[in-house]
Design an enzyme around this catalytic site. Structure first.
Site, PDB file in Angstrom:
ATOM      1  CG  ASP A  48      -1.822   1.196   1.298  1.00  0.00           C
ATOM      2  OD1 ASP A  48      -2.950   1.073   0.798  1.00  0.00           O
ATOM      3  OD2 ASP A  48      -1.420   2.258   1.807  1.00  0.00           O
ATOM      4  CE1 TYR A  53       0.806   7.869   2.350  1.00  0.00           C
ATOM      5  CE2 TYR A  53       1.205   5.576   1.795  1.00  0.00           C
ATOM      6  CZ  TYR A  53       0.409   6.549   2.364  1.00  0.00           C
ATOM      7  OH  TYR A  53      -0.781   6.178   2.950  1.00  0.00           O
ATOM      8  CE  LYS A  78      -3.638   4.672   0.408  1.00  0.00           C
ATOM      9  NZ  LYS A  78      -2.232   4.610   0.842  1.00  0.00           N
ATOM     10  CG  HIS A 109      -4.568   9.766   0.219  1.00  0.00           C
ATOM     11  ND1 HIS A 109      -3.245   9.631  -0.103  1.00  0.00           N
ATOM     12  CD2 HIS A 109      -4.654   9.380   1.510  1.00  0.00           C
ATOM     13  CE1 HIS A 109      -2.570   9.194   0.946  1.00  0.00           C
ATOM     14  NE2 HIS A 109      -3.411   9.040   1.945  1.00  0.00           N
TER      15      HIS A 109
HETATM   16  P1  NDP Z   1       0.815   1.447  11.956  1.00  0.00           P
HETATM   17  O1  NDP Z   1      -0.309   1.295  12.913  1.00  0.00           O
HETATM   18  O2  NDP Z   1       1.061   0.420  10.908  1.00  0.00           O
HETATM   19  O3  NDP Z   1       2.079   1.643  12.866  1.00  0.00           O
HETATM   20  C1  NDP Z   1       3.380   1.748  12.395  1.00  0.00           C
HETATM   21  C2  NDP Z   1       4.266   1.942  13.635  1.00  0.00           C
HETATM   22  O4  NDP Z   1       4.216   0.751  14.428  1.00  0.00           O
HETATM   23  C3  NDP Z   1       5.689   2.215  13.290  1.00  0.00           C
HETATM   24  O5  NDP Z   1       6.163   3.151  14.253  1.00  0.00           O
HETATM   25  C4  NDP Z   1       6.364   0.851  13.495  1.00  0.00           C
HETATM   26  O6  NDP Z   1       7.692   1.031  13.925  1.00  0.00           O
HETATM   27  C5  NDP Z   1       5.531   0.232  14.586  1.00  0.00           C
HETATM   28  N1  NDP Z   1       5.434  -1.242  14.481  1.00  0.00           N
HETATM   29  C6  NDP Z   1       5.240  -1.991  13.369  1.00  0.00           C
HETATM   30  N2  NDP Z   1       5.209  -3.290  13.658  1.00  0.00           N
HETATM   31  C7  NDP Z   1       5.374  -3.393  15.002  1.00  0.00           C
HETATM   32  C8  NDP Z   1       5.442  -4.469  15.891  1.00  0.00           C
HETATM   33  N3  NDP Z   1       5.325  -5.735  15.471  1.00  0.00           N
HETATM   34  N4  NDP Z   1       5.639  -4.211  17.231  1.00  0.00           N
HETATM   35  C9  NDP Z   1       5.770  -2.934  17.655  1.00  0.00           C
HETATM   36  N5  NDP Z   1       5.708  -1.863  16.853  1.00  0.00           N
HETATM   37  C10 NDP Z   1       5.519  -2.079  15.527  1.00  0.00           C
HETATM   38  O7  NDP Z   1       0.644   2.916  11.287  1.00  0.00           O
HETATM   39  P2  NDP Z   1       0.695   3.486   9.812  1.00  0.00           P
HETATM   40  O8  NDP Z   1       0.237   4.893   9.918  1.00  0.00           O
HETATM   41  O9  NDP Z   1       2.001   3.284   9.159  1.00  0.00           O
HETATM   42  O10 NDP Z   1      -0.428   2.667   9.031  1.00  0.00           O
HETATM   43  C11 NDP Z   1      -0.147   1.579   8.157  1.00  0.00           C
HETATM   44  C12 NDP Z   1      -0.282   1.997   6.702  1.00  0.00           C
HETATM   45  O11 NDP Z   1      -1.569   2.567   6.458  1.00  0.00           O
HETATM   46  C13 NDP Z   1       0.671   3.125   6.244  1.00  0.00           C
HETATM   47  O12 NDP Z   1       1.988   2.728   6.091  1.00  0.00           O
HETATM   48  C14 NDP Z   1      -0.009   3.547   4.967  1.00  0.00           C
HETATM   49  O13 NDP Z   1       0.246   2.612   3.938  1.00  0.00           O
HETATM   50  C15 NDP Z   1      -1.477   3.503   5.403  1.00  0.00           C
HETATM   51  N6  NDP Z   1      -1.948   4.827   5.860  1.00  0.00           N
HETATM   52  C16 NDP Z   1      -2.942   5.432   5.138  1.00  0.00           C
HETATM   53  C17 NDP Z   1      -3.439   6.650   5.491  1.00  0.00           C
HETATM   54  C18 NDP Z   1      -4.529   7.250   4.678  1.00  0.00           C
HETATM   55  O14 NDP Z   1      -4.843   8.441   4.886  1.00  0.00           O
HETATM   56  N7  NDP Z   1      -5.122   6.525   3.751  1.00  0.00           N
HETATM   57  C19 NDP Z   1      -2.950   7.378   6.671  1.00  0.00           C
HETATM   58  C20 NDP Z   1      -1.928   6.657   7.399  1.00  0.00           C
HETATM   59  C21 NDP Z   1      -1.468   5.422   7.001  1.00  0.00           C
HETATM   60  P3  NDP Z   1       8.978   0.473  13.083  1.00  0.00           P
HETATM   61  O15 NDP Z   1       8.880   1.012  11.693  1.00  0.00           O
HETATM   62  O16 NDP Z   1      10.119   1.012  13.860  1.00  0.00           O
HETATM   63  O17 NDP Z   1       8.864  -1.026  13.125  1.00  0.00           O
END
Ligand code: NDP
Length: 276
Positions: A48, A53, A78, A109
């Site tokens: 995704d 991004y 998006k 988006h």
């Molecule tokens: P997430 O809820 O996926 O959280 C990501 C965070 O969690 C990072 O800080 C990561 O740290 C940490 N993390 C990941 N795996 C673990 C684990 N197993 N244990 C502990 N911590 C963990 O948030 P996102 O906002 O990134 O959401 C996911 C995806 O959704 C985005 O990447 C994007 O593709 C989409 N998105 C879409 C939006 C929209 O408006 N349509 C808005 C926001 C996101 P680390 O990297 O250090 O592992």
């Protein structure tokens, strides 16, 4: 090749989507290329991304380097808010950056009600999905009122609505509205974006220790058992493996109910009525 067995869900247009993938928001291009490459090697098949991004090229490079046949992959990108007046040009530019012949899913988006272009943008996406360059179309961050407007004006039902969704923000009314119309829910911020104490909450920690899993795995399992599509973001290869290792256990009805009880209607990201 990967060993993961990630199930597909069927969208309302008949296309299949892997229920778990990788999101790449906030990953810089170099990290994106590395982590998408790792993910594909581990067996992830759903990525995704989004124009905003600024890592579509890196996603495309990792896909090309993987050598995985295109029809085994599911790629979402998006339409950004400022491109809503010309979705065709924005779509072609995304395809060019990705270096792909087609995307599997293209989303609006944000609804951006202050600009008032969401309906015309949606008509553009309906034309785009009629070509052989895009298999499915959907929306992101659409509240009930925004979905109602699209449905009323165009009659074309999105395949998915990608919204902020996690145990602290459970979106019950919106999920019920989408379920009635067979619009699949994709959760963004499924783990609370690392911004909260979600992973330390007692209901999560208790289920994790009972099943010999991590708190993150319990939360992802809650999403999956609700029928939600997830693509947790991580920059770590170990966590990529951890986040996909969620298909060998099941939360009990009591464990699901305990997590259901955590809703605080706490939004971590922007309000779709206001984001410009
Ligand atoms: P997430 O809820 O996926 O959280 C990501 C965070 O969690 C990072 O800080 C990561 O740290 C940490 N993390 C990941 N795996 C673990 C684990 N197993 N244990 C502990 N911590 C963990 O948030 P996102 O906002 O990134 O959401 C996911 C995806 O959704 C985005 O990447 C994007 O593709 C989409 N998105 C879409 C939006 C929209 O408006 N349509 C808005 C926001 C996101 P680390 O990297 O250090 O592992």
């Amino acid at each position: 090749m990967g060993e993961l067995h990630i199930p597909n869900l069927e969208l309302n247009d008949g296309n299949l989507i892997p229920q778990l993938g990788l999101g790449v928001w906030k990953l810089k291009p170099g990290d994106t290329e590395r982590i998408v490459g790792d993910a594909l090697e581990l067996g992830y098949r759903h990525i995704d991304t989004a124009r905003i991004y600024e890592n579509e090229e890196a996603v495309g490079r990792a896909i090309e380097a993987s050598g995985i046949p295109r029809d085994e992959l599911f790629v979402t990108t998006k339409l950004w808010n400022t491109d809503q007046e010309d979705p065709h040009a924005a779509f072609e530019a995304s395809l060019d950056r990705l270096g792909l012949e087609k995307v599997d899913l293209y989303l609006i988006h944000w609804p951006v009600p202050s600009r008032g272009h969401a309906v015309s943008a949606w008509r553009g996406l309906v034309e785009i999905v009629g070509s052989d360059r895009c298999d499915s179309i959907g929306v992101s961050n659409f509240e009930v009122e925004h979905l109602n407007e699209l449905l009323r004006e165009t009659g074309v039902v999105p395949t998915v609505n990608q919204v902020e969704l996690h145990p602290l923000h459970q979106r019950r009314e919106l999920r019920a509205f989408c379920a009635e119309r067979d619009i699949a829910i994709e959760a963004w911020g499924p783990l609370g974006q690392g911004k909260t104490d979600l992973l330390e909450r007692p209901a999560i920690v208790a289920a994790a220790s009972l099943h010999g899993k991590t708190p993150a795995q319990v939360i992802l399992r809650w999403h999956l058992q609700n029928g939600t599509i997830v693509f947790p973001k991580t920059s770590s290869r170990d966590r990529l493996a951890e986040n996909a290792d969620v298909f060998d256990f099941e939360l009990s009805p009591d464990e699901m109910a305990a997590i259901d009880g955590m809703d605080e209607q706490r939004r971590l990201g922007g309000d779709p009525r206001e984001v410009e």
